[in-house]
Design a protein around this motif. Structure first.
Motif, PDB file in Angstrom:
ATOM      1  N   PRO A 191       0.829  -1.205   0.000  1.00  0.00           N
ATOM      2  CA  PRO A 191       0.000   0.000   0.000  1.00  0.00           C
ATOM      3  C   PRO A 191       0.869   1.263   0.000  1.00  0.00           C
ATOM      4  O   PRO A 191       1.947   1.299   0.586  1.00  0.00           O
ATOM      5  N   LYS A 192       0.353   2.255  -0.686  1.00  0.00           N
ATOM      6  CA  LYS A 192       1.114   3.491  -0.824  1.00  0.00           C
ATOM      7  C   LYS A 192       1.174   4.232   0.511  1.00  0.00           C
ATOM      8  O   LYS A 192       2.224   4.697   0.931  1.00  0.00           O
ATOM      9  N   GLY A 193       0.049   4.339   1.157  1.00  0.00           N
ATOM     10  CA  GLY A 193       0.000   5.014   2.449  1.00  0.00           C
ATOM     11  C   GLY A 193      -0.971   4.312   3.355  1.00  0.00           C
ATOM     12  O   GLY A 193      -0.879   3.102   3.545  1.00  0.00           O
ATOM     13  N   TRP A 196      -2.022   0.926  -4.120  1.00  0.00           N
ATOM     14  CA  TRP A 196      -0.736   0.288  -3.884  1.00  0.00           C
ATOM     15  C   TRP A 196       0.304   0.853  -4.838  1.00  0.00           C
ATOM     16  O   TRP A 196      -0.013   1.438  -5.877  1.00  0.00           O
ATOM     17  N   VAL A 197       1.544   0.616  -4.431  1.00  0.00           N
ATOM     18  CA  VAL A 197       2.671   0.888  -5.313  1.00  0.00           C
ATOM     19  C   VAL A 197       3.412  -0.425  -5.487  1.00  0.00           C
ATOM     20  O   VAL A 197       3.606  -1.160  -4.520  1.00  0.00           O
ATOM     21  N   ALA A 198       3.794  -0.692  -6.717  1.00  0.00           N
ATOM     22  CA  ALA A 198       4.537  -1.925  -6.970  1.00  0.00           C
ATOM     23  C   ALA A 198       5.816  -1.571  -7.729  1.00  0.00           C
ATOM     24  O   ALA A 198       5.875  -0.552  -8.429  1.00  0.00           O
ATOM     25  N   THR A 199       6.813  -2.389  -7.562  1.00  0.00           N
ATOM     26  CA  THR A 199       8.041  -2.201  -8.329  1.00  0.00           C
ATOM     27  C   THR A 199       8.351  -3.479  -9.094  1.00  0.00           C
ATOM     28  O   THR A 199       8.141  -4.589  -8.591  1.00  0.00           O
ATOM     29  N   PHE A 234      11.035  -0.415 -12.453  1.00  0.00           N
ATOM     30  CA  PHE A 234       9.807   0.233 -12.928  1.00  0.00           C
ATOM     31  C   PHE A 234       8.787   0.290 -11.796  1.00  0.00           C
ATOM     32  O   PHE A 234       8.513  -0.721 -11.144  1.00  0.00           O
ATOM     33  N   PHE A 235       8.286   1.502 -11.606  1.00  0.00           N
ATOM     34  CA  PHE A 235       7.286   1.699 -10.545  1.00  0.00           C
ATOM     35  C   PHE A 235       5.890   1.660 -11.155  1.00  0.00           C
ATOM     36  O   PHE A 235       5.670   2.216 -12.242  1.00  0.00           O
ATOM     37  N   LEU A 236       5.033   1.050 -10.443  1.00  0.00           N
ATOM     38  CA  LEU A 236       3.649   0.953 -10.924  1.00  0.00           C
ATOM     39  C   LEU A 236       2.689   1.428  -9.838  1.00  0.00           C
ATOM     40  O   LEU A 236       2.962   1.275  -8.649  1.00  0.00           O
ATOM     41  N   ASP A 237       1.596   1.972 -10.288  1.00  0.00           N
ATOM     42  CA  ASP A 237       0.487   2.299  -9.403  1.00  0.00           C
ATOM     43  C   ASP A 237      -0.583   1.231  -9.572  1.00  0.00           C
ATOM     44  O   ASP A 237      -0.964   0.918 -10.703  1.00  0.00           O
TER      45      ASP A 237
END
Lengths: 167, 340
Positions: A45-47, A53-56, A70-73
């Motif tokens: 989760p982002k916050g 969420w944030v994924a890499t 690479f970052f993903l939302d």
């Protein structure tokens, strides 16, 4: 109700039930990702918001994207397991299935979604997409054309974009 | 029969006093009605009880004559009922047994088979069963009353004195309950108190007892517990499951239970219904709620992405899901899978 991607707001009894249902599922996926994440990727989760969420993705070796991160939302819909999450590349990538806005053309994110799929499997599919672009269902036809016509040139450009944006 | 009527008269007197103290309320009357219903099943048993109860002979002559008439008429009607109403009792068993006293243990064993299958319908509406059951009874009694109207009139007056509490509901069913009431009082009192008690003590001690007895739920180890009572384990789940047990057989159920403990879609725990529910040939299991939801949307199995088979069955069930009939349909479709 279905259109709002960020959950947590229950307007009616129905939607409250859906939120708690998807929340439980997302929390479970989060626990499992913490236990064992798929190779070369991570997500969380982002916050405070469980639904964002944030994924890499760390591009696999042997691809023009290798060495890139690479970052993903990932945005979960409130009725998450029944609707696919929305995935957005936050890092620019030279890929025929990812447009300049970061949208991803992947069947399991559209019609091919199944409630049985998880974020872990989704990350695996995205990693696989980096290794094997699908030029026959392109989001950026120019890159797909280049990939089919001149793969070396395509790979060179992809590697350069990776150096520029993904490190 | 002589002992019968004598003890009846005594019980009537006791009842009368108890009612004057205003302790009989409507709930108790309802409980009685259940007992009366079961009483007919147990006509033979009464004779044994009378032997043990015969010690407490304390005749009140004024009532004796009347009671004798009551008793005779009751026996007549009771015999008549035995033939006609057996089926009815098997249905009402499961819903009314919690209030019935010991007499039901006999009846219960008789009808355990039928009431088990029938319990799907009756136990679902168990809260309102008292009313519905008595409704059925009054219909049946119409026939019986034609035979022994004379005895009935006497009976009605005698018990109306004793009961003291009269309301509209009871008026509707007057014929039936009052006809059988004497035997009911008798049984309750005799079974609850040892016969060596003095009569004066009986008055104070055993009148409240039936109340407590009626409110008490059956314990699983209770010796008098009717066999037709579902066990607690079964009560936890839906009544439909009972139907399935008898319907599709234990074999398919045993195969259907999976080791999976939670639904892969919603992560909620799978109960027995869910874990024995196999909607797709691919073997992907999910809970009924998620399955319903998927059927409402694209109707494809999450495991293999194929359209769910048995579309006609499941969709039909989907329409009246709220009535609880669709899980049964699912179960049937599932059992077809395992057999083929």
């Amino acid at each position: 109700m279905k259109s709002s991607s960020t959950g947590g707001v229950g307007r009616s009894w129905q939607s409250t039930a859906t939120v708690s249902c998807s929340g439980k599922r997302i929390q479970k996926e989060m626990r499992e990702l913490n236990l064992e994440a798929p190779p070369h990727s991570s997500a969380g989760p982002k916050g405070d918001n469980l639904y964002h969420w944030v994924a890499t993705l760390i591009a696999p070796q042997g691809t023009p994207y290798q060495g890139g991160i690479f970052f993903l939302d990932i945005a979960f819909p409130v009725d998450y397991p029944f609707r696919p999450p929305q995935v957005l590349f936050k890092t620019r990538i030279f890929h025929c299935n990812v447009d300049s806005a970061g949208n991803v053309a992947l069947d399991i994110l559209k019609d091919g979604w199944s409630p049985a799929l998880t974020i872990s499997k989704l990350l695996l599919a995205l990693t696989s997409l980096l290794s094997n672009p699908d030029p026959y269902k392109p989001l950026v036809p120019g890159i797909a054309h280049l990939y089919l016509e001149d793969k070396a040139k395509h790979n060179e450009l992809a590697a350069e974009w990776t150096r520029r944006f993904a490190r | 029969m002589a002992f019968d009527s004598v003890t009846n008269a005594k019980d009537f007197a006791k009842k009368k006093k108890a009612n004057r103290s205003a302790k009989l309320k409507q709930c108790k009357l309802d409980a009685r009605r259940h007992q009366w219903l079961s009483q007919v099943n147990n006509q033979e048993r009464k004779d044994q009880v009378d032997v043990s109860g015969g010690i407490q002979v304390s005749p009140t002559h004024g009532r004796n004559e009347r009671d004798r008439v009551v008793k005779i008429s009751e026996m007549n009607s009771g015999n008549g009922e035995h033939d006609g109403s057996v089926q009815h009792y098997s249905d009402s068993d499961s819903s009314s047994h919690s209030r019935i006293s010991h007499s039901c243990s006999v009846g219960g064993s008789h009808f355990s088979g039928t009431s088990f299958t029938g319990s799907g319908g009756s136990s679902r509406s168990s809260s309102s069963s008292g009313r519905s059951v008595s409704g059925i009874m009054s219909e049946e009694e119409d026939d019986d009353n034609n035979d022994d109207d004379d005895g009935c009139v006497d009976d009605w007056e005698a018990v109306a004195d004793a009961m003291a509490a009269s309301d509209a509901k009871q008026q509707q069913e007057q014929n039936k309950p009052f006809q059988e009431s004497p035997s009911e009082h008798e049984n309750v009192n005799k079974l609850n108190c040892p016969p060596e008690f003095p009569n004066s003590q009986l008055l104070e001690v055993d009148i409240p007892k039936p109340k407590a007895e009626n409110r008490k739920a059956w314990r699983p180890d209770d010796a008098f517990r009717p066999q037709s009572l579902p066990t607690l384990l079964k009560q936890h789940s839906f009544p439909i499951k009972l139907e399935r047990h008898s319907g599709s057989g234990g074999v398919t159920c045993a195969i259907g239970i999976s080791t999976q403990s939670s639904c892969p879609i919603c992560c909620e725990d799978l109960d027995f219904t869910d874990s024995s529910f196999l909607p797709c040939y691919c073997g992907f299991r999910l809970c009924l709620f998620c399955h319903k939801r998927i059927l409402e949307e694209d109707g494809r199995c999450p495991g293999c992405r194929k359209k769910y088979e048995h579309d006609g069955i499941t969709c039909e069930g989907n329409g009246n899901f709220a009535e609880g009939s669709s899980p049964y349909r699912f179960a049937r479709s599932y059992s077809m899978i395992t057999k083929s």
